[in-house]
Design an enzyme around this catalytic site. Structure first.
Site, PDB file in Angstrom:
ATOM      1  N   GLU A  94       1.612  19.108   2.514  1.00 41.50           N
ATOM      2  CA  GLU A  94       2.751  18.196   2.323  1.00 41.50           C
ATOM      3  C   GLU A  94       3.309  18.353   0.902  1.00 41.50           C
ATOM      4  O   GLU A  94       4.516  18.380   0.687  1.00 41.50           O
ATOM      5  CB  GLU A  94       2.280  16.760   2.567  1.00 41.50           C
ATOM      6  CG  GLU A  94       3.348  15.729   2.299  1.00 41.50           C
ATOM      7  CD  GLU A  94       2.905  14.302   2.645  1.00 41.50           C
ATOM      8  OE1 GLU A  94       1.964  14.136   3.434  1.00 41.50           O
ATOM      9  OE2 GLU A  94       3.514  13.359   2.113  1.00 41.50           O
ATOM     10  N   ARG A  95       2.416  18.495  -0.048  1.00 44.57           N
ATOM     11  CA  ARG A  95       2.868  18.626  -1.448  1.00 44.57           C
ATOM     12  C   ARG A  95       3.501  19.972  -1.714  1.00 44.57           C
ATOM     13  O   ARG A  95       4.450  20.081  -2.501  1.00 44.57           O
ATOM     14  CB  ARG A  95       1.703  18.340  -2.391  1.00 44.57           C
ATOM     15  CG  ARG A  95       1.484  16.839  -2.401  1.00 44.57           C
ATOM     16  CD  ARG A  95       0.219  16.329  -2.929  1.00 44.57           C
ATOM     17  NE  ARG A  95       0.213  14.892  -2.667  1.00 44.57           N
ATOM     18  CZ  ARG A  95      -0.854  14.132  -2.676  1.00 44.57           C
ATOM     19  NH1 ARG A  95      -2.036  14.664  -2.912  1.00 44.57           N
ATOM     20  NH2 ARG A  95      -0.750  12.848  -2.438  1.00 44.57           N
TER      21      ARG A  95
ATOM     22  N   ALA B 121       0.840  -1.206   0.000  1.00 46.45           N
ATOM     23  CA  ALA B 121       0.000   0.000   0.000  1.00 46.45           C
ATOM     24  C   ALA B 121       0.869   1.249   0.000  1.00 46.45           C
ATOM     25  O   ALA B 121       1.438   1.613   1.026  1.00 46.45           O
ATOM     26  CB  ALA B 121      -0.909   0.009   1.234  1.00 46.45           C
TER      27      ALA B 121
ATOM     28  N   GLU C  93       2.453  10.676 -11.243  1.00 41.30           N
ATOM     29  CA  GLU C  93       1.231  10.143 -11.871  1.00 41.30           C
ATOM     30  C   GLU C  93       0.007  10.476 -11.002  1.00 41.30           C
ATOM     31  O   GLU C  93      -1.053  10.841 -11.524  1.00 41.30           O
ATOM     32  CB  GLU C  93       1.351   8.618 -12.073  1.00 41.30           C
ATOM     33  CG  GLU C  93       2.372   8.205 -13.127  1.00 41.30           C
ATOM     34  CD  GLU C  93       3.824   8.452 -12.717  1.00 41.30           C
ATOM     35  OE1 GLU C  93       4.129   8.363 -11.515  1.00 41.30           O
ATOM     36  OE2 GLU C  93       4.657   8.765 -13.595  1.00 41.30           O
TER      37      GLU C  93
ATOM     38  N   HIS D 109      28.994  19.191 -15.564  1.00 39.97           N
ATOM     39  CA  HIS D 109      30.187  18.902 -14.750  1.00 39.97           C
ATOM     40  C   HIS D 109      31.089  17.867 -15.445  1.00 39.97           C
ATOM     41  O   HIS D 109      32.200  17.612 -14.956  1.00 39.97           O
ATOM     42  CB  HIS D 109      29.793  18.325 -13.391  1.00 39.97           C
ATOM     43  CG  HIS D 109      29.534  19.345 -12.325  1.00 39.97           C
ATOM     44  ND1 HIS D 109      28.387  20.098 -12.260  1.00 39.97           N
ATOM     45  CD2 HIS D 109      30.281  19.738 -11.256  1.00 39.97           C
ATOM     46  CE1 HIS D 109      28.436  20.886 -11.184  1.00 39.97           C
ATOM     47  NE2 HIS D 109      29.581  20.696 -10.578  1.00 39.97           N
ATOM     48  N   GLY D 110      30.610  17.215 -16.505  1.00 39.94           N
ATOM     49  CA  GLY D 110      31.403  16.150 -17.124  1.00 39.94           C
ATOM     50  C   GLY D 110      31.613  15.013 -16.135  1.00 39.94           C
ATOM     51  O   GLY D 110      30.752  14.761 -15.278  1.00 39.94           O
ATOM     52  N   GLY D 111      32.778  14.343 -16.241  1.00 40.44           N
ATOM     53  CA  GLY D 111      33.069  13.174 -15.378  1.00 40.44           C
ATOM     54  C   GLY D 111      33.020  13.513 -13.908  1.00 40.44           C
ATOM     55  O   GLY D 111      32.599  12.682 -13.083  1.00 40.44           O
TER      56      GLY D 111
HETATM   57  C1  LIG Z   1      12.847   7.745   0.353  1.00 42.55           C
HETATM   58  C2  LIG Z   1      11.380   7.529   0.630  1.00 42.55           C
HETATM   59  C3  LIG Z   1      10.826   8.071   1.784  1.00 42.55           C
HETATM   60  C4  LIG Z   1       9.471   7.865   2.066  1.00 42.55           C
HETATM   61  N1  LIG Z   1       8.940   8.346   3.241  1.00 42.55           N
HETATM   62  C5  LIG Z   1       7.686   7.963   3.617  1.00 42.55           C
HETATM   63  C6  LIG Z   1       7.173   8.282   4.919  1.00 42.55           C
HETATM   64  O1  LIG Z   1       7.831   8.974   5.716  1.00 42.55           O
HETATM   65  N2  LIG Z   1       5.948   7.818   5.264  1.00 42.55           N
HETATM   66  C7  LIG Z   1       5.187   7.068   4.412  1.00 42.55           C
HETATM   67  O2  LIG Z   1       4.086   6.665   4.790  1.00 42.55           O
HETATM   68  N3  LIG Z   1       5.647   6.760   3.163  1.00 42.55           N
HETATM   69  C8  LIG Z   1       6.870   7.178   2.752  1.00 42.55           C
HETATM   70  N4  LIG Z   1       7.347   6.845   1.502  1.00 42.55           N
HETATM   71  C9  LIG Z   1       6.496   6.074   0.607  1.00 42.55           C
HETATM   72  C10 LIG Z   1       6.027   6.861  -0.624  1.00 42.55           C
HETATM   73  O3  LIG Z   1       5.062   7.809  -0.257  1.00 42.55           O
HETATM   74  C11 LIG Z   1       5.530   5.822  -1.645  1.00 42.55           C
HETATM   75  O4  LIG Z   1       6.685   5.146  -2.126  1.00 42.55           O
HETATM   76  C12 LIG Z   1       4.779   6.473  -2.789  1.00 42.55           C
HETATM   77  O5  LIG Z   1       3.532   6.970  -2.364  1.00 42.55           O
HETATM   78  C13 LIG Z   1       4.537   5.495  -3.954  1.00 42.55           C
HETATM   79  O6  LIG Z   1       3.975   4.314  -3.491  1.00 42.55           O
HETATM   80  P1  LIG Z   1       4.628   2.897  -3.900  1.00 42.55           P
HETATM   81  O7  LIG Z   1       6.082   2.966  -3.613  1.00 42.55           O
HETATM   82  O8  LIG Z   1       3.863   1.832  -3.249  1.00 42.55           O
HETATM   83  O9  LIG Z   1       4.467   2.811  -5.462  1.00 42.55           O
HETATM   84  P2  LIG Z   1       3.148   2.252  -6.214  1.00 42.55           P
HETATM   85  O10 LIG Z   1       1.944   2.852  -5.602  1.00 42.55           O
HETATM   86  O11 LIG Z   1       3.246   0.780  -6.290  1.00 42.55           O
HETATM   87  O12 LIG Z   1       3.358   2.856  -7.671  1.00 42.55           O
HETATM   88  C14 LIG Z   1       4.090   2.191  -8.712  1.00 42.55           C
HETATM   89  C15 LIG Z   1       3.945   3.031  -9.984  1.00 42.55           C
HETATM   90  O13 LIG Z   1       2.575   3.067 -10.349  1.00 42.55           O
HETATM   91  C16 LIG Z   1       2.178   4.405 -10.527  1.00 42.55           C
HETATM   92  N5  LIG Z   1       0.778   4.592 -10.203  1.00 42.55           N
HETATM   93  C17 LIG Z   1       0.161   4.384  -9.007  1.00 42.55           C
HETATM   94  N6  LIG Z   1      -1.141   4.701  -9.093  1.00 42.55           N
HETATM   95  C18 LIG Z   1      -1.347   5.145 -10.351  1.00 42.55           C
HETATM   96  C19 LIG Z   1      -2.478   5.639 -11.062  1.00 42.55           C
HETATM   97  N7  LIG Z   1      -3.670   5.777 -10.452  1.00 42.55           N
HETATM   98  N8  LIG Z   1      -2.323   5.998 -12.359  1.00 42.55           N
HETATM   99  C20 LIG Z   1      -1.134   5.870 -12.971  1.00 42.55           C
HETATM  100  N9  LIG Z   1      -0.026   5.412 -12.357  1.00 42.55           N
HETATM  101  C21 LIG Z   1      -0.126   5.070 -11.070  1.00 42.55           C
HETATM  102  C22 LIG Z   1       3.076   5.202  -9.580  1.00 42.55           C
HETATM  103  O14 LIG Z   1       3.141   6.559  -9.949  1.00 42.55           O
HETATM  104  C23 LIG Z   1       4.381   4.484  -9.785  1.00 42.55           C
HETATM  105  O15 LIG Z   1       5.007   4.965 -10.963  1.00 42.55           O
HETATM  106  C24 LIG Z   1       8.673   7.106   1.170  1.00 42.55           C
HETATM  107  C25 LIG Z   1       9.246   6.600   0.002  1.00 42.55           C
HETATM  108  C26 LIG Z   1      10.575   6.788  -0.273  1.00 42.55           C
HETATM  109  C27 LIG Z   1      11.147   6.194  -1.538  1.00 42.55           C
END
Ligand SMILES: Cc1cc2nc3c(=O)[nH]c(=O)nc-3n(C[C@H](O)[C@H](O)[C@H](O)COP(=O)(O)OP(=O)(O)OC[C@H]3O[C@@H](n4cnc5c(N)ncnc54)[C@H](O)[C@@H]3O)c2cc1C
Length: 393
Positions: free
Chosen positions: A242-243, A131, A367, A338-340
């Protein structure tokens, strides 16, 4: 382009924040990347400086500044002079407000003073292996046992996951509804609450991103944040801000990459000319500068709208989408210029490039941002499908 949203107080705050970050944060960045975690003391020092949860009421030790511009300035300065893995904004402005807005007086008095001082570090845990974008897949569940809740499940990718003392956990509490979630505050040391791995990442190595496990954790009833079964709506409430934070951070990172690359390209000599003097490269700088200025105007407008309580979910999504995609293009171009050297870890641009890659994924992927924006245009096939079923019935 000159920005017009700041006054003298903001400028003074920027100077003070910059001095703090240059002295206490930036010099540790390499060591923290090596040890894959920021020192806890960094939060304590930021707390002493009055930089944590600045919005909190004075009775909890805060400054009572709800003005988002202070957070914006801090993020901008941290990108340039601090360390992008120091997730001060996540603690202060992304998670802290859950307690500030949803907490009871008793909860605020219990938790906020230590959030302001940096003794308690915050995290929010929504994501699970099954999730991420779709939080209706959350399996972590809490059962009401009369005098406490019993929490079971696991979370992953949690920022500040190792350091956190208070974790706001989204748990399923109503199996019958896909939105039947509640928010529970899990505290360091509660029996059954365990940390998993500090996950190895492509970039942002100093940031601890961890797995969390909850095995029969007895969460006291006083640790329910907000209303039972209303957790989904509580989470949605905080997403626009947040966004906006993500957008501000992404543009700040792009600015930092641009600044160091401009300096580099003005120095580096190839075929008897500076890298920056070739028209092809001057045009790259011109394009980046233009796009960043345009993005800045939009983000600054969103910041002011947010201050007035008028930031819409789709504008926040546009800001995040545009700024994070721009951050990616800018850091990529800067590595090329910056190149290499740009590929070498000892040059900051290489770390900026790998750090940037996550911005388009977390806090809602690009997305998902496009989904939100297209829905605001009335383009929602799911609604149409529902309506045509209803029309047919
Ligand atoms: C470094 C890092 C820090 C994070 N910190 C937190 C945190 O503090 N707390 C927390 O709760 N979470 C955290 N996250 C989780 C982050 O919010 C999720 O990784 C993110 O919401 C995507 O979910 P997922 O990884 O399950 O990818 P998925 O949901 O499996 O998505 C896989 C792909 O499908 C695409 N996709 C999904 N739905 C759709 C749609 N409707 N239409 C088209 N494409 C779609 C996605 O864009 C993606 O390209 C963190 C993640 C990272 C990598």
């Amino acid at each position: 382009m000159e920005r017009n949203i700041f006054d003298e107080e903001h400028d003074m705050f920027r100077d003070a924040a910059r001095s703090f970050l240059m002295k206490e944060i930036g010099p540790n960045a390499d060591r923290w990347a090596e040890q894959e975690i920021v020192d806890r003391e960094a939060f304590l020092k930021a707390g002493e400086q009055g930089l944590l949860c600045m919005w909190a009421d004075e009775k909890y030790g805060g400054a009572g500044f709800s003005d988002f511009r202070y957070e914006q300035i801090l993020l901008e300065e941290n990108a340039r002079y601090g360390d992008v893995g120091f997730f001060i904004f996540l603690h202060s402005r992304l998670v802290g407000p859950y307690i500030g807005e949803l907490g009871t007086d008793e909860q605020k008095a219990r938790w906020l003073p230590k959030c302001v001082s940096g003794e308690s570090i915050l995290a929010v845990a929504m994501t699970e292996p099954g999730a991420g974008s779709d939080i209706s897949g959350i399996r972590t569940k809490a059962d009401d046992k009369g005098d406490h809740y019993l929490l079971n499940g696991s979370k992953t990718f949690i920022s500040n996951g190792i350091l956190a003392d208070l974790v706001i956990v989204a748990a399923k509490t109503d199996a019958a509804s896909s939105h039947g979630l509640s928010l529970l505050v899990v505290e360091r040391g509660m029996p059954g609450f365990e940390r998993g791995r500090n996950l190895k990442k492509m970039g942002m190595h100093s940031q601890d991103t961890a797995e969390l496990f909850f095995n029969n954790v007895k969460v006291p009833k006083q640790n329910l944040l907000g209303e039972w079964n209303r957790g989904f709506y509580h989470l949605m409430h905080f997403l626009a801000e947040e966004r906006l934070l993500s957008a501000v951070g992404a543009l700040a990172n792009a600015e930092a990459a641009f600044a160091i690359t401009l300096d580099y390209a003005k120095e580096r000599q190839v075929f008897g000319m500076k890298v920056a003097d070739y028209q092809v490269n001057r045009f790259k700088f011109a394009d980046m500068r233009t796009e960043m200025d345009v993005a800045q105007s939009f983000i600054d407008r969103c910041v002011m709208n947010n201050n007035e309580g008028k930031l819409t979910a789709d504008d926040a999504a546009k800001a995040k989408l545009y700024a994070t995609e721009l951050e990616d293009r800018v850091t990529d171009t800067c590595v090329q210029l910056h190149g290499g050297n740009g590929y070498m870890d000892e040059f900051p641009i290489s770390r900026m490039y790998t750090a940037a890659r996550v911005s388009r994924i977390y806090a809602g992927s690009s997305e998902i941002m496009r989904e939100i924006i297209s829905r605001s245009l009335g383009l929602d096939p799911r609604k149409k499908a529902k309506k045509s079923h209803a029309d047919a019935a």
